[in-house]
Design a protein around this motif. Structure first.
Motif, PDB file in Angstrom:
ATOM      1  N   SER A   1       0.828  -1.204   0.000  1.00  0.00           N
ATOM      2  CA  SER A   1       0.000   0.000   0.000  1.00  0.00           C
ATOM      3  C   SER A   1       0.867   1.259   0.000  1.00  0.00           C
ATOM      4  O   SER A   1       0.578   2.234  -0.711  1.00  0.00           O
ATOM      5  CB  SER A   1      -0.919  -0.001   1.221  1.00  0.00           C
ATOM      6  N   LEU A   2       1.934   1.235   0.786  1.00  0.00           N
ATOM      7  CA  LEU A   2       2.825   2.393   0.925  1.00  0.00           C
ATOM      8  C   LEU A   2       3.470   2.769  -0.403  1.00  0.00           C
ATOM      9  O   LEU A   2       3.677   3.955  -0.694  1.00  0.00           O
ATOM     10  CB  LEU A   2       3.903   2.088   1.960  1.00  0.00           C
TER      11      LEU A   2
ATOM     12  N   PRO B   1      -0.608   5.340   3.502  1.00  0.00           N
ATOM     13  CA  PRO B   1      -0.470   5.103   4.948  1.00  0.00           C
ATOM     14  C   PRO B   1       0.930   5.445   5.456  1.00  0.00           C
ATOM     15  O   PRO B   1       1.784   4.568   5.640  1.00  0.00           O
ATOM     16  CB  PRO B   1      -0.767   3.603   5.077  1.00  0.00           C
ATOM     17  N   GLY B   2       1.170   6.707   5.725  1.00  0.00           N
ATOM     18  CA  GLY B   2       2.523   7.172   6.037  1.00  0.00           C
ATOM     19  C   GLY B   2       3.026   6.847   7.425  1.00  0.00           C
ATOM     20  O   GLY B   2       4.231   6.916   7.678  1.00  0.00           O
TER      21      GLY B   2
ATOM     22  N   VAL C   1       4.965  13.130   4.029  1.00  0.00           N
ATOM     23  CA  VAL C   1       6.023  12.984   3.032  1.00  0.00           C
ATOM     24  C   VAL C   1       5.350  12.358   1.812  1.00  0.00           C
ATOM     25  O   VAL C   1       5.011  11.172   1.830  1.00  0.00           O
ATOM     26  CB  VAL C   1       7.182  12.109   3.536  1.00  0.00           C
ATOM     27  N   PHE C   2       5.138  13.140   0.782  1.00  0.00           N
ATOM     28  CA  PHE C   2       4.382  12.678  -0.380  1.00  0.00           C
ATOM     29  C   PHE C   2       5.253  11.768  -1.239  1.00  0.00           C
ATOM     30  O   PHE C   2       6.080  12.223  -2.020  1.00  0.00           O
ATOM     31  CB  PHE C   2       3.896  13.877  -1.191  1.00  0.00           C
ATOM     32  N   GLY C   3       5.071  10.474  -1.050  1.00  0.00           N
ATOM     33  CA  GLY C   3       5.874   9.494  -1.753  1.00  0.00           C
ATOM     34  C   GLY C   3       5.928   8.199  -0.962  1.00  0.00           C
ATOM     35  O   GLY C   3       5.261   8.042   0.067  1.00  0.00           O
ATOM     36  N   PRO C   4       6.758   7.236  -1.372  1.00  0.00           N
ATOM     37  CA  PRO C   4       6.791   5.903  -0.757  1.00  0.00           C
ATOM     38  C   PRO C   4       7.631   5.863   0.521  1.00  0.00           C
ATOM     39  O   PRO C   4       8.609   5.110   0.624  1.00  0.00           O
ATOM     40  CB  PRO C   4       7.388   5.027  -1.857  1.00  0.00           C
ATOM     41  N   PHE C   5       7.233   6.675   1.508  1.00  0.00           N
ATOM     42  CA  PHE C   5       7.976   6.766   2.763  1.00  0.00           C
ATOM     43  C   PHE C   5       7.039   6.456   3.924  1.00  0.00           C
ATOM     44  O   PHE C   5       5.945   7.033   4.034  1.00  0.00           O
ATOM     45  CB  PHE C   5       8.553   8.168   2.946  1.00  0.00           C
ATOM     46  N   GLY C   6       7.466   5.528   4.787  1.00  0.00           N
ATOM     47  CA  GLY C   6       6.676   5.181   5.960  1.00  0.00           C
ATOM     48  C   GLY C   6       7.483   5.313   7.232  1.00  0.00           C
ATOM     49  O   GLY C   6       8.695   5.057   7.249  1.00  0.00           O
ATOM     50  N   LEU C   7       6.819   5.716   8.313  1.00  0.00           N
ATOM     51  CA  LEU C   7       7.464   5.832   9.626  1.00  0.00           C
ATOM     52  C   LEU C   7       6.822   4.832  10.571  1.00  0.00           C
ATOM     53  O   LEU C   7       5.613   4.885  10.827  1.00  0.00           O
ATOM     54  CB  LEU C   7       7.302   7.254  10.174  1.00  0.00           C
TER      55      LEU C   7
ATOM     56  N   THR D   1      -5.600   2.909   0.731  1.00  0.00           N
ATOM     57  CA  THR D   1      -5.329   3.483  -0.585  1.00  0.00           C
ATOM     58  C   THR D   1      -6.438   3.246  -1.604  1.00  0.00           C
ATOM     59  O   THR D   1      -6.462   3.905  -2.634  1.00  0.00           O
ATOM     60  CB  THR D   1      -3.988   2.957  -1.119  1.00  0.00           C
ATOM     61  N   GLY D   2      -7.346   2.327  -1.361  1.00  0.00           N
ATOM     62  CA  GLY D   2      -8.473   2.149  -2.271  1.00  0.00           C
ATOM     63  C   GLY D   2      -9.631   3.051  -1.873  1.00  0.00           C
ATOM     64  O   GLY D   2     -10.156   2.927  -0.770  1.00  0.00           O
ATOM     65  N   VAL D   3     -10.036   3.965  -2.750  1.00  0.00           N
ATOM     66  CA  VAL D   3     -11.141   4.889  -2.462  1.00  0.00           C
ATOM     67  C   VAL D   3     -12.260   4.590  -3.457  1.00  0.00           C
ATOM     68  O   VAL D   3     -12.157   4.914  -4.636  1.00  0.00           O
ATOM     69  CB  VAL D   3     -10.695   6.362  -2.575  1.00  0.00           C
ATOM     70  N   GLU D   4     -13.326   3.965  -2.974  1.00  0.00           N
ATOM     71  CA  GLU D   4     -14.421   3.569  -3.853  1.00  0.00           C
ATOM     72  C   GLU D   4     -15.356   4.749  -4.127  1.00  0.00           C
ATOM     73  O   GLU D   4     -15.656   5.542  -3.226  1.00  0.00           O
ATOM     74  CB  GLU D   4     -15.204   2.417  -3.238  1.00  0.00           C
TER      75      GLU D   4
END
Length: 494
Positions: free
Chosen positions: A259-260, A271-272, A360-366, A422-425
């Motif tokens: 998802s990230l 999901p940051g 952080v707009f991108g593939p970054f997770g904390l 991340t899925g928005v129906e």
């Protein structure tokens, strides 16, 4: 920018004239128009995908799916408009004996609306996106400020809508399009000028907090303030509860990383933040996250500016005390790609340092390590408004952490139990909006047919002759709508 102002004024004037026309249209007529727009977008050939791919670097399969979503939005919103759902017609009939008046109410369009195209969804959230569809469905002419990141794509979609306007013989000002690269260096000024224009009655925006807050400030300073419906992003925290992690730490880690990194992390529902409780299951989760993120491949970001911004926003985490970079993709990212990255910190550091909760707009997770589930509640209380939050757990986890669920309900527009956000129906029950600063007005959604509600206001007619009432309120009910009559829903002729 003087010459530009004259051109913009001409666009706005056409919108004002078109609004007077749209006031005479019924929900049935506007729904037919919306279906025709959907047909014209659906008919666009592969050139649309080739242009959008070149401008946004989004893969072809993603663009094909997004085109389908865009077409579906216009049709589903049109169907909702045709049913009269958003005019909310109410009739309280007269009672001569008691002296009670005949009062009839429904909702009408606010007036000309400015829509700002988003960068990350060049079809579904941009020129022909949900803001444009819902505003026109409400009876509002739309003036789109095209996104400079995909100007040719924006123009193609604008042409499809303008074609429909001509086919219906409607005034040109029903839809206007100001190109994203209209005048170099004046992009921000154009947005501010349109928002401040006294004829404009509402704004739809999807983008950064900086951009959204700036438009809200401009609108608030007007002599007559107007609503700005700004969707400004979110860190969308995920809380992984103990019982689930004990049995599924490795599987859950793979789901989270998938998802990230989806779409190079360029979703407002990315999901940051991931919060979990310390212990052996946490260590297994941490190891599995590191392994999964190393296997993830860097992919292209929307444009070089976003790629640079990702690097800049991520950099402080490398130097923050009590923050460790757990792992990055084993494949080195190219200049315009996003390097998938997972960092770690503890709950105390997260709670004491607001920089750690920045998007952080991108593939970054904390990954945030908490000492107890009670600390989960502390973290939830400290969060700003979010689009989503997720509780990952078993039903037993949920039963023993009801206070966490209660706090999160005050923080988000959509609360998930398992799954990823991340899925928005595009459905009636979707709430894509949340408390500030996720959005500027948490009462509304920008996804699903309910998005139309943003652009209407109620008006009552008292003791009006039948023939002069809007069709939606006439006793003969020519549009066959379901209305609330004397407190009861009915589609009967009165």
């Amino acid at each position: 920018m003087n010459q530009t102002k004259e051109i913009l004024d001409a666009y706005v004037q056409k919108s004002a004239e078109a609004f007077q026309f749209l006031k005479t249209t019924t929900v049935t007529e506007r729904a037919a128009f919306m279906h025709a727009v959907a047909d014209n977008i659906e008919a666009l050939d592969d050139n649309l995908f080739e242009v959008a791919h070149r401008e946004s670097a989004l893969p072809m399969a993603r663009l094909q799916g997004e085109k389908g979503r865009t077409v579906g939005q216009w049709r589903s919103y049109g169907d909702a408009v045709a049913k009269g759902t958003y005019i909310d017609a109410r009739i309280d009939r007269a009672n001569p004996e008691s002296g009670k008046n005949d009062i009839r109410k429904y909702s009408v369009g606010l007036g000309p609306v400015v829509v700002f195209g988003a960068s990350n969804f060049p079809f579904a959230f941009s020129t022909a996106g949900g803001d444009t569809a819902s505003a026109i469905g409400a009876g509002c002419p739309v003036l789109v400020k095209g996104h400079p990141g995909h100007p040719e794509t924006s123009q193609i979609m604008a042409d499809a809508i303008s074609k429909t306007v001509k086919e219906f013989g409607w005034p040109e000002g029903v839809f206007g399009h100001v190109a994203g690269d209209y005048v170099e260096g004046t992009d921000t000024l154009i947005g501010a000028y349109l928002t401040a224009h006294p004829t404009i009655q509402a704004v739809g925006f999807t983008g950064s907090q900086q951009g959204g807050k700036a438009l809200v400030a401009v609108a608030a300073k007007r002599e007559v303030p107007i609503p700005v419906f700004a969707e400004m992003g979110s860190i969308n925290p995920v809380f992984a509860l103990p019982e689930l992690l004990e049995s599924k730490a490795e599987e859950f880690a793979k789901q989270y990383v998938a998802s990230l990194t989806l779409g190079t992390g360029q979703f407002c529902t990315n999901p940051g933040i991931l919060v979990a409780q310390t212990g052996s299951a946490f260590e297994r989760l941490k190891a599995a996250l590191s392994e999964a993120i190393q296997e993830a491949k860097p992919t292209a970001m929307l444009h070089p500016g976003i790629a640079k911004n990702y690097v800049d926003k991520k950099q402080p985490f490398h130097s923050q005390e009590q923050v460790t970079i757990l792992a990055e993709s084993a494949t080195k990212a190219e200049q315009t790609q996003g390097q998938p990255t997972i960092a770690w910190t503890n709950a105390e550091a997260f709670l004491s340092n607001t920089q750690l909760s920045a998007e952080v707009f991108g593939p970054f997770g904390l990954l945030v390590e908490a000492q107890s589930t009670e600390q989960f509640v502390e973290i939830a209380n400290a969060l700003e408004g979010q689009l989503t939050a997720t509780i990952a757990g078993t039903e037993n986890d949920l039963a023993t952490n009801r206070s966490l669920a209660s706090v999160l309900q005050d923080k988000v527009g959509r609360l998930l139990f398992n799954g990823m956000p991340t899925g928005v129906e595009v459905v009636y029950a979707m709430q894509h909006g949340g408390p500030f600063p996720a959005t500027s007005d948490p009462r509304f959604t920008s996804v699903g047919p309910d998005a139309v509600k943003r652009f209407v206001r109620p008006i009552s007619f008292q003791n009006w002759p039948e023939q002069f009432l809007p069709a939606e309120l006439q006793s003969s009910n020519p549009l066959k709508l379901t209305r609330t009559v004397d407190g009861q829903p009915t589609s009967d002729i009165l």
